[in-house]
Motif scaffolding. Structure first.
Motif, short mmCIF file in Angstrom:
data_model
loop_
_atom_site.label_atom_id
_atom_site.label_comp_id
_atom_site.label_asym_id
_atom_site.label_seq_id
_atom_site.Cartn_x
_atom_site.Cartn_y
_atom_site.Cartn_z
N ARG A 193 0.84 -1.21 0.00
CA ARG A 193 0.00 0.00 0.00
C ARG A 193 0.87 1.26 0.00
NH1 ARG A 193 -2.44 3.08 4.19
NH2 ARG A 193 -1.60 1.78 5.85
N HIS A 194 1.90 1.27 0.83
CA HIS A 194 2.76 2.45 0.88
C HIS A 194 3.62 2.59 -0.38
CE1 HIS A 194 1.86 4.15 4.81
NE2 HIS A 194 1.63 2.91 5.19
N ALA A 195 4.01 1.46 -0.96
CA ALA A 195 4.81 1.53 -2.20
C ALA A 195 3.99 2.20 -3.31
CB ALA A 195 5.27 0.14 -2.62
N THR A 196 2.73 1.80 -3.44
CA THR A 196 1.92 2.38 -4.53
C THR A 196 1.58 3.84 -4.24
OG1 THR A 196 -0.04 1.44 -3.51
CG2 THR A 196 0.89 0.24 -5.36
N SER A 197 1.61 4.24 -2.95
CA SER A 197 1.30 5.65 -2.63
C SER A 197 2.35 6.59 -3.21
CB SER A 197 1.19 5.84 -1.11
OG SER A 197 2.49 5.88 -0.54
N LEU A 198 3.48 6.06 -3.65
CA LEU A 198 4.53 6.91 -4.21
C LEU A 198 4.38 7.15 -5.71
CD1 LEU A 198 7.76 5.68 -2.38
CD2 LEU A 198 6.08 7.35 -1.66
N LEU A 199 3.45 6.44 -6.35
CA LEU A 199 3.32 6.58 -7.80
C LEU A 199 3.15 8.03 -8.25
CD1 LEU A 199 1.21 3.39 -8.61
CD2 LEU A 199 3.56 3.84 -9.32
N PRO A 200 2.32 8.85 -7.54
CA PRO A 200 2.15 10.23 -8.01
C PRO A 200 3.44 11.06 -7.96
CG PRO A 200 0.45 9.64 -6.42
CD PRO A 200 1.46 8.55 -6.38
N ALA A 201 4.44 10.61 -7.20
CA ALA A 201 5.72 11.35 -7.18
C ALA A 201 6.50 11.11 -8.47
CB ALA A 201 6.56 10.91 -5.98
N LEU A 202 6.14 10.06 -9.21
CA LEU A 202 6.91 9.68 -10.40
C LEU A 202 6.15 9.86 -11.71
CD1 LEU A 202 8.60 6.42 -9.06
CD2 LEU A 202 9.59 8.69 -9.23
N ILE A 203 4.82 9.85 -11.62
CA ILE A 203 4.03 9.91 -12.85
C ILE A 203 3.12 11.14 -12.78
CG2 ILE A 203 2.32 8.72 -14.28
CD1 ILE A 203 3.35 6.09 -13.02
N THR A 204 3.33 12.07 -13.73
CA THR A 204 2.49 13.28 -13.78
C THR A 204 2.03 13.48 -15.23
OG1 THR A 204 4.37 14.70 -14.26
CG2 THR A 204 3.84 14.40 -11.94
N SER A 205 1.15 14.44 -15.44
CA SER A 205 0.65 14.64 -16.81
C SER A 205 1.79 15.09 -17.72
CB SER A 205 -0.49 15.65 -16.82
OG SER A 205 -0.02 16.87 -16.30
N THR A 206 2.77 15.82 -17.17
CA THR A 206 3.89 16.28 -18.01
C THR A 206 4.99 15.22 -18.13
OG1 THR A 206 4.81 17.34 -16.07
CG2 THR A 206 3.56 18.75 -17.59
N ASP A 207 4.93 14.20 -17.28
CA ASP A 207 5.97 13.16 -17.29
C ASP A 207 5.27 11.80 -17.07
OD1 ASP A 207 8.22 11.66 -17.12
OD2 ASP A 207 9.03 12.61 -15.31
N PRO A 208 4.48 11.37 -18.10
CA PRO A 208 3.62 10.20 -17.87
C PRO A 208 4.31 8.84 -18.03
CG PRO A 208 3.21 11.14 -20.04
CD PRO A 208 4.30 11.97 -19.43
N LEU A 209 5.61 8.83 -18.28
CA LEU A 209 6.27 7.53 -18.50
C LEU A 209 6.08 6.64 -17.28
CD1 LEU A 209 9.66 8.55 -20.16
CD2 LEU A 209 7.74 7.34 -21.22
N PRO A 210 5.94 5.32 -17.47
CA PRO A 210 5.69 4.44 -16.32
C PRO A 210 6.95 4.24 -15.46
CG PRO A 210 5.87 3.16 -18.34
CD PRO A 210 5.93 4.60 -18.75
N VAL A 211 6.73 3.67 -14.28
CA VAL A 211 7.85 3.36 -13.38
C VAL A 211 8.64 2.20 -13.98
CG1 VAL A 211 8.40 2.52 -11.07
CG2 VAL A 211 6.57 4.19 -11.39
N ASP A 212 9.99 2.33 -13.97
CA ASP A 212 10.82 1.28 -14.59
C ASP A 212 10.86 0.01 -13.75
OD1 ASP A 212 11.89 2.55 -17.01
OD2 ASP A 212 12.63 4.04 -15.59
N ALA A 213 10.84 0.16 -12.43
CA ALA A 213 10.81 -1.05 -11.58
C ALA A 213 10.53 -0.69 -10.13
CB ALA A 213 12.15 -1.79 -11.65
N LEU A 214 9.92 -1.64 -9.43
CA LEU A 214 9.90 -1.61 -7.97
C LEU A 214 11.11 -2.43 -7.54
CD1 LEU A 214 8.66 -1.25 -5.10
CD2 LEU A 214 7.50 -3.42 -5.48
N VAL A 215 12.00 -1.83 -6.76
CA VAL A 215 13.23 -2.50 -6.34
C VAL A 215 13.09 -2.88 -4.87
CG1 VAL A 215 15.73 -2.29 -6.20
CG2 VAL A 215 14.47 -1.02 -7.97
N ILE A 216 13.26 -4.16 -4.57
CA ILE A 216 13.12 -4.63 -3.18
C ILE A 216 14.51 -5.03 -2.68
CG2 ILE A 216 12.04 -6.33 -1.65
CD1 ILE A 216 9.81 -6.61 -3.72
N THR A 217 14.89 -4.47 -1.52
CA THR A 217 16.21 -4.78 -0.97
C THR A 217 16.15 -4.76 0.56
OG1 THR A 217 18.57 -4.27 -1.22
CG2 THR A 217 17.09 -2.39 -0.96
#
Ligand SMILES: Nc1ncnc2c1ncn2[C@@H]1O[C@H](COP(=O)(O)OP(=O)(O)OP(=O)(O)O)[C@@H](O)[C@H]1O
Ligand SMILES: CCCC(=O)O
Length: 362
Positions: A284-308
């Motif tokens: 739930r918290h990981a997906t809450s960050l999507l708006p920090a990376l995807i905007t109308s001016t920068d709609p490219l998708p997230v390249d990866a969720l990295v788990i470490t």
């Protein structure tokens, strides 16, 4: 040019010591500190001698011999907010850490330990990407109460190292990509990495983000106020619960995820329920960050969720996260001592002059 570089990483449940020679780890120790052992100390600063002893024992048991070091790198602690990079350990830094001017955490011991080891075995004493690395976007800072601002405190080393490795695996340049990076350890932080900058992150120490093996993560404020009003906790007790007595530990009496896994294998339903809630919280918290990376001016998708982090070794947890999140973004799991590698490779670059060593001003 090749270097001998010792890295020291005091974490909330362990002290990790890795010695690199010519870019390769020639000694690697991950000394776990049971909860009981750490509970015997009044505060983090008084663990100094025990942690130093741990490092010295690790070196004594190795083929360390007469090797002279070029650098000793400590994990950077709770300092004044600063941009990521390599910093000389100076008096101002030690003073801020000793006086816990910006908070208390085991990683505050990284710099004094590095300074001590450098005085014994030579080398320049450095820290790299301290946990207070702050690259938050302006819009990430305000909260609904103007007096309360969000700040950045996270597993900067681990997240950056894992994201770089994930980018490399996917044939991308870290500085050109979009990543959500979840460091899952004793503490948890999840960051949005936008073309090389961590523009949003769940602060690992301020009661944000998911529950962890021993921290509460975010709590409903009104319920917390009720606990204080009822006298169930006083403020110091609540602070301890949030940082050291919450999460899986509070539910199941252990902060060791391997114990949780074995209870689940034995059919413990309560352990299973807590495990599912834990994984759900992270997703739930990981997906809450999507708006920090995807905007109308920068709609490219997230390249990866990295788990470490240590919990990335849990195949059941990674499978549960993948079940929830792989339909949204590709998943890369990065295992190994990435924090040590980032510390050593950044120090090596700094010694060669390809990155500048910065001065901590406080
Ligand atoms: N092989 C494994 N399988 C499952 N869980 C594991 C495994 N190894 C470690 N863990 C769990 O990972 C957690 C500790 O992670 P890690 O070592 O990253 O923490 P730390 O370095 O002490 O703290 P932090 O990551 O917050 O700095 C513990 O809950 C531990 O039980
Ligand atoms: C701030 C990162 C370190 C931790 O969560 O313990």
């Amino acid at each position: 040019m090749q270097h001998a570089i010792l890295t020291i990483n005091p974490g909330s449940t362990s002290t990790k010591v890795v010695l690199f020679q010519d870019g390769k780890p020639i000694l690697s120790r991950d000394e776990q500190h049971p909860k009981m052992q750490l509970a015997a100390f009044a505060d983090v600063w008084s663990q100094y001698a025990m942690r130093l002893d741990t490092v010295l024992k690790a070196l004594a048991e190795s083929a360390f011999g007469d090797l002279r070091l070029d650098a000793v790198v400590g994990r950077g602690g709770l300092l004044a907010p600063l941009p990521g990079g390599v910093y000389d350990i100076n008096e101002q830094m030690i003073d801020d850490l000793r006086n816990q001017r910006y908070g208390e955490h085991p990683c505050n011991l990284g710099a004094p330990l590095a300074l001590e080891l450098a005085s014994r075995f030579g080398g320049r004493a450095l820290v790299v990407d301290p946990v207070v690395t702050d690259e938050l976007s302006a819009e990430a800072r305000p909260t609904g109460l103007p007096q309360v601002h969000r700040r950045s405190a996270f597993h900067a080393l681990s997240q950056r190292g894992a994201a770089r490795e994930a980018a490399r695996r996917r044939g991308l340049k870290y500085e050109a990509g979009k990543f959500i990076v979840a460091h899952l350890g004793g503490g948890i932080s999840i960051g949005a990495h936008l073309r090389g900058r961590v523009v949003e992150v769940t602060n690992a120490l301020d009661g944000e983000g998911p529950m962890t093996p021993e921290r509460t993560g975010a709590l409903p404020v009104m319920e917390v106020l009720r606990l204080l009003e009822n006298g169930d906790y006083d403020v110091p007790g609540l602070r301890r619960a949030v940082l050291r007595g919450g999460g899986i530990l509070a539910h199941l009496g252990t902060n060791d995820f391997r114990v949780v896994e074995s209870r689940i294998r034995e059919g413990d339903r309560h352990a299973q329920d807590v495990f599912h809630a834990f994984a759900y919280n992270i997703a739930r918290h990981a997906t809450s960050l999507l708006p920090a990376l995807i905007t109308s001016t920068d709609p490219l998708p997230v390249d990866a969720l990295v788990i470490t982090g240590g919990l990335a070794k849990s195949t059941v947890l990674v499978a549960e996260l993948a079940a929830r999140l792989s339909p949204i973004m590709p998943i890369e799991t990065i295992l190994g001592m990435t924090e040590a590698h980032v510390m050593a490779s950044s120090a090596s670059d700094a010694l060669q002059g390809t990155i500048q060593i910065q001065v901590y001003q406080g």
